[in-house]
Motif scaffolding. Structure first.
Motif, PDB file in Angstrom:
ATOM      1  N   SER A   3       0.834  -1.197   0.000  1.00 58.88           N
ATOM      2  CA  SER A   3       0.000   0.000   0.000  1.00 58.88           C
ATOM      3  C   SER A   3       0.871   1.250   0.000  1.00 58.88           C
ATOM      4  O   SER A   3       1.923   1.304   0.634  1.00 58.88           O
ATOM      5  CB  SER A   3      -0.938   0.019   1.223  1.00 58.88           C
ATOM      6  OG  SER A   3      -0.224   0.258   2.423  1.00 58.88           O
ATOM      7  N   CYS A   4       0.423   2.250  -0.750  1.00 57.27           N
ATOM      8  CA  CYS A   4       0.983   3.589  -0.755  1.00 57.27           C
ATOM      9  C   CYS A   4       2.491   3.601  -0.995  1.00 57.27           C
ATOM     10  O   CYS A   4       2.970   3.179  -2.028  1.00 57.27           O
ATOM     11  CB  CYS A   4       0.585   4.303   0.532  1.00 57.27           C
ATOM     12  SG  CYS A   4       0.776   6.092   0.462  1.00 57.27           S
ATOM     13  N   TRP A   5       3.297   4.036  -0.023  1.00 56.16           N
ATOM     14  CA  TRP A   5       4.740   4.162  -0.219  1.00 56.16           C
ATOM     15  C   TRP A   5       5.435   2.828  -0.474  1.00 56.16           C
ATOM     16  O   TRP A   5       6.575   2.802  -0.939  1.00 56.16           O
ATOM     17  CB  TRP A   5       5.378   4.813   1.016  1.00 56.16           C
ATOM     18  CG  TRP A   5       5.167   6.286   1.120  1.00 56.16           C
ATOM     19  CD1 TRP A   5       4.186   7.028   0.548  1.00 56.16           C
ATOM     20  CD2 TRP A   5       5.965   7.199   1.871  1.00 56.16           C
ATOM     21  NE1 TRP A   5       4.296   8.342   0.897  1.00 56.16           N
ATOM     22  CE2 TRP A   5       5.390   8.481   1.713  1.00 56.16           C
ATOM     23  CE3 TRP A   5       7.099   7.056   2.662  1.00 56.16           C
ATOM     24  CZ2 TRP A   5       5.920   9.613   2.317  1.00 56.16           C
ATOM     25  CZ3 TRP A   5       7.632   8.181   3.268  1.00 56.16           C
ATOM     26  CH2 TRP A   5       7.049   9.444   3.091  1.00 56.16           C
ATOM     27  N   ALA A   6       4.778   1.735  -0.179  1.00 53.41           N
ATOM     28  CA  ALA A   6       5.381   0.429  -0.452  1.00 53.41           C
ATOM     29  C   ALA A   6       5.701   0.267  -1.934  1.00 53.41           C
ATOM     30  O   ALA A   6       6.562  -0.541  -2.299  1.00 53.41           O
ATOM     31  CB  ALA A   6       4.444  -0.691   0.007  1.00 53.41           C
ATOM     32  N   LEU A   7       5.027   1.029  -2.779  1.00 55.36           N
ATOM     33  CA  LEU A   7       5.336   0.986  -4.208  1.00 55.36           C
ATOM     34  C   LEU A   7       6.812   1.287  -4.451  1.00 55.36           C
ATOM     35  O   LEU A   7       7.511   0.553  -5.149  1.00 55.36           O
ATOM     36  CB  LEU A   7       4.453   1.986  -4.968  1.00 55.36           C
ATOM     37  CG  LEU A   7       4.808   2.213  -6.443  1.00 55.36           C
ATOM     38  CD1 LEU A   7       4.651   0.931  -7.242  1.00 55.36           C
ATOM     39  CD2 LEU A   7       3.946   3.323  -7.039  1.00 55.36           C
TER      40      LEU A   7
END
Length: 769
Positions: free
Chosen positions: A592-596
């Protein structure tokens, strides 16, 4: 129970034992609902007045059914009430139902009344109701509304263009074309939908021009393609349809850029999709096989081979096989290999074996090895055995897993030898292969590997033993040896095919039971975390375990687990190594989110990346499932629910390989404000899969909303969080919506939870193949 109750009420109603007005005043919601059904079925002199009174019921499901019933038993005098409810009804579904009933009774009269209310705070809802009515009487008023400019006018233009589009009038094609240039991407998307609704193939040309335009965002390219397909499918004159299709074919490459040519190749693939082809498919294939696969730019060749894959053209096999073996670009070879296997699965065995042995690119060798295993190609066993010693560990691991999935006894000695490799990832691959091979001779080796010094290897051995046997013994090698001494002589593997059939029955209930039962869910939590998916899992009573940065390798990820990476997803090099092995060996990663950027880009570069913006993204945006069928969105978004995404420092998704990454959820709203609208999607790596979403899952609810009254909170739960009437009623009766803090605590976005559930469900189905 409800059916029996309805039958009893209908019987009492018909026999005159209970007056309908008495039944409608019952304290039991089920009786009131049954009374409305009975009025619809049996009729009554007072039907209209009774139903109008019922629209003031405290229970919104009763209101909704009464509104629907007025379309059957109402009178001309009911129209004013229905028009008012189309504007002021508490939920989107009730407002829509009111517009539908008004249309049934006297659509033109209702449209005239709504046309007078296309101003002020009522303008948007009035236009939305007119979109349902689809009556031309208010068209001039809508055109004036569509031309409004200034701050806050975007929503009015959007609603007006949508309402005009619902008329399906080909005479308005030039009008809608002008809105393809609107500054707001949502309005442009509405204009595209309006052009599709005309069902006139002359609308294809401007849509084609838009698709060829420089800088068209992904969200618009997808909608242009879907609209063009819809227009061709709607054209009943075959000559006109084929003429329009030929115009598309002849325009291949006329956009002037490789990006435009690639978009046109993708469009031809969508039009020629073997599941429902539209137009002269042979002509699409001809241009793809020549200009497309022969294009100087690799991006166009990749798009063309993927388009041919969608079309399932057996006559394209030779060209695809040649590209898979000889194209200079590794990405083209990768996609051509996939396409060749799809259009000629039997003929492709030779090219798969050849690519495992000889391709210069590890990703191509690995993909060929994966496909051999997925298709259980026994002829591939010798080359896969050789690939166990490939210089790239990813190829070795995927070859080992594929040898297990083929279930050929010839692979057993080679896998056993690999158990002694110095590289723990190769040992782990051997364990996974022995886990899948389903041969009794493999069990003692798996038992031995439960004491491997590498946690991921030992845990993988344990989980495959549990998976095969149904035993829930701990990681103590002695307990497994004792079990095998007792059970070995009569041991038989669990019937995974029967369990796979059962898995198809798993649903999307709030307490989804078997979907999460006995699944090892591992959640990465990092310091200063921006997301807390574990809170969502806890809320629904779903068992999971927590790991932290620098500890991923120690937690023992294995292919029968699901790994969830919370934002921000910051990890160290050892974590990267563990995650890479886990996914290549068959694991599913959900970020999710910054895990990209912090996890997915670091572990698996080249497919997607963070879309860079000048400012940090802080926003609440409406989201939409893309207009394609996907198992990951099936059953997620209920009718009438308008999902939203909570973006707090979000990492929007820039797609680097459109042929590999499938976007599942996007947002014209986000594209307008931030330049990119891709919100969620997935891709495969080795035997595993990665899914990414740009939002914070624990914020998907009322936590950032300013909702002052109980009814506002209830409406929000239905309109945007996906709650149905029964769920809403239960929470209301418990007083959950009376105070905002309690509503925040007790409600979550059910569409998001269903999204996670489908991901888990697909993992289970994949494991049981």
């Amino acid at each position: 129970m409800r059916r029996l109750l309805g039958l009893l009420v209908a019987t009492a109603f018909a026999a005159g034992e209970e007056a309908p007005e008495v039944l409608l005043q019952s304290k039991d919601v089920g009786i009131r609902l049954a009374a409305i059904r009975a009025i619809v079925e049996k009729g009554s002199p007072e039907a209209s007045s009774l139903l109008e009174k019922a629209t003031k019921d405290r229970d919104w499901e009763v209101v909704h059914r009464a509104v629907e019933a007025l379309g059957v038993r109402g009178t001309f005098d009911s129209i004013d009430l229905l028009v008012d409810l189309a504007l002021t009804g508490p939920t989107r579904s009730i407002r829509r139902a009111a517009a539908v009933s008004a249309k049934t009774l006297q659509g033109e009269t209702a449209a005239t009344a709504l046309g007078r209310r296309l101003r002020g705070d009522e303008a948007v809802r009035a236009a939305e109701a007119l979109a349902v009515l689809a009556e031309p009487v208010a068209a001039k008023d809508l055109e004036r509304m569509a031309k409004r400019k200034g701050k806050g006018a975007e929503a009015e233009r959007l609603a007006a263009v949508g309402a005009l589009g619902a008329l399906g009038d080909p005479q308005r094609i030039p009008f809608f074309v002008e809105y393809l240039k609107d500054e707001d991407c949502r309005v442009r998307a509405a204009a595209v939908a309006a052009l599709a609704a005309t069902r006139d193939s002359s609308a294809i040309a401007p849509l084609r021009d838009g698709l060829n335009a420089a800088g068209i965002p992904d969200v618009m390219a997808r909608r242009h393609g879907a609209a063009i397909r819809a227009l061709l499918a709607a054209e009943t004159d075959v000559r006109k349809r084929d003429f329009a299709a030929q115009m598309l074919v002849s325009s291949f490459g006329m956009g002037g850029t490789p990006e435009a040519a690639a978009r046109m190749a993708r469009l031809l693939g969508v039009l020629g999709d073997a599941k429902a082809p539209v137009g002269p498919v042979d002509d699409y294939a001809k241009v793809l096989l020549s200009a497309g696969t022969g294009h100087a730019d690799a991006r166009v060749r990749r798009a063309s081979v993927r388009a041919l894959e969608l079309m399932g053209r057996a006559d394209a096999f030779q060209r695809l096989a040649a590209l898979a073996a000889g194209d200079a670009d590794a990405g083209v070879r990768f996609h051509a290999l996939r396409a060749a296997v799809h259009v000629g699965p039997d003929a492709a065995k030779e090219i798969l074996i050849d690519r495992v042995a000889h391709d210069a690119e590890p990703a191509v060798r690995e993909e060929a090895a994966v496909i051999l295993g997925r298709r259980r190609v026994a002829e591939g066993v010798p080359v896969l055995v050789e690939a166990l010693s490939d210089k790239q560990w990813e190829v070795s691991v995927s070859a080992a897993v594929s040898l297990g999935k083929i279930r050929d006894p010839r692979a057993l000695p080679a896998l056993v030898r690999l158990l002694g490799d110095k590289d723990w990832r190769r040992r782990g691959g051997a364990v996974v292969g022995l886990g899948w091979i389903r041969r009794k001779e493999a069990i003692p080796h798996l038992i031995d590997m439960t004491r491997d010094k590498e946690p991921a290897v030992a845990r993988t051995a344990v989980e495959f033993l549990r998976h095969a046997s149904g035993q829930k013994l701990d990681e103590n090698v002695k307990s497994w040896r004792t079990w095998w001494e007792t059970s070995g002589p009569n041991f038989s593997f669990r019937d995974r095919d029967a369990e796979a059939r059962d898995a198809k029955k798993y649903g999307y209930a709030i307490n989804p039971g078997k979907v999460y039962e006995d699944l090892d869910i591992v959640v990465l939590v990092t310091r200063g975390g921006g997301d807390n998916i574990q809170d969502l899992l806890t809320m629904y009573g779903i068992e999971h375990r927590i790991t932290r940065a620098a500890s991923v390798q120690k937690c023992g990820l294995h292919p029968h687990s699901l790994f969830v990476v919370n934002c921000p997803g910051e990890i160290n090099e050892k974590d990267v190594e563990a995650i890479q092995f886990y996914v290549h060996a068959g694991g599913y990663l959900f970020g999710s989110c910054w895990a990209l950027k912090e996890t997915i880009e670091r572990c698996f570069p080249g497919v997607v990346r963070k879309y860079e913006t000048r400012a940090q993204i802080l926003d609440i945006v409406y989201a939409e499932p893309v207009p394609t069928e996907s198992p990951f969105t099936a059953g997620v978004f209920g009718e009438g629910c308008q999902p939203f995404y909570m973006l707090e420092g979000a990492h929007l998704i820039e797609v680097l390989d459109p042929e590999r990454f499938e976007v599942l959820i996007d947002s014209p709203d986000t594209a307008t404000r931030w330049g990119e609208g891709n919100l969620a999607g997935w891709f495969t790596i080795g035997h595993g899969l990665v899914l990414d979403s740009a939002n914070h899952f624990d914020l998907q609810g009322m936590i950032r909303m300013k909702l002052g009254e109980e009814k506002e909170r209830m409406a929000f739960a239905m309109d945007h969080l996906g709650y149905d009437y029964a769920e809403l009623r239960k929470l209301r009766d418990e007083g959950v919506f009376q105070k905002q803090p309690l509503a925040i605590k007790r409600t979550r976005d059910l569409t998001i939870f269903r999204f996670i559930t489908t991901f888990v469900r697909q993992k289970r189905l994949a494991d049981d193949q």
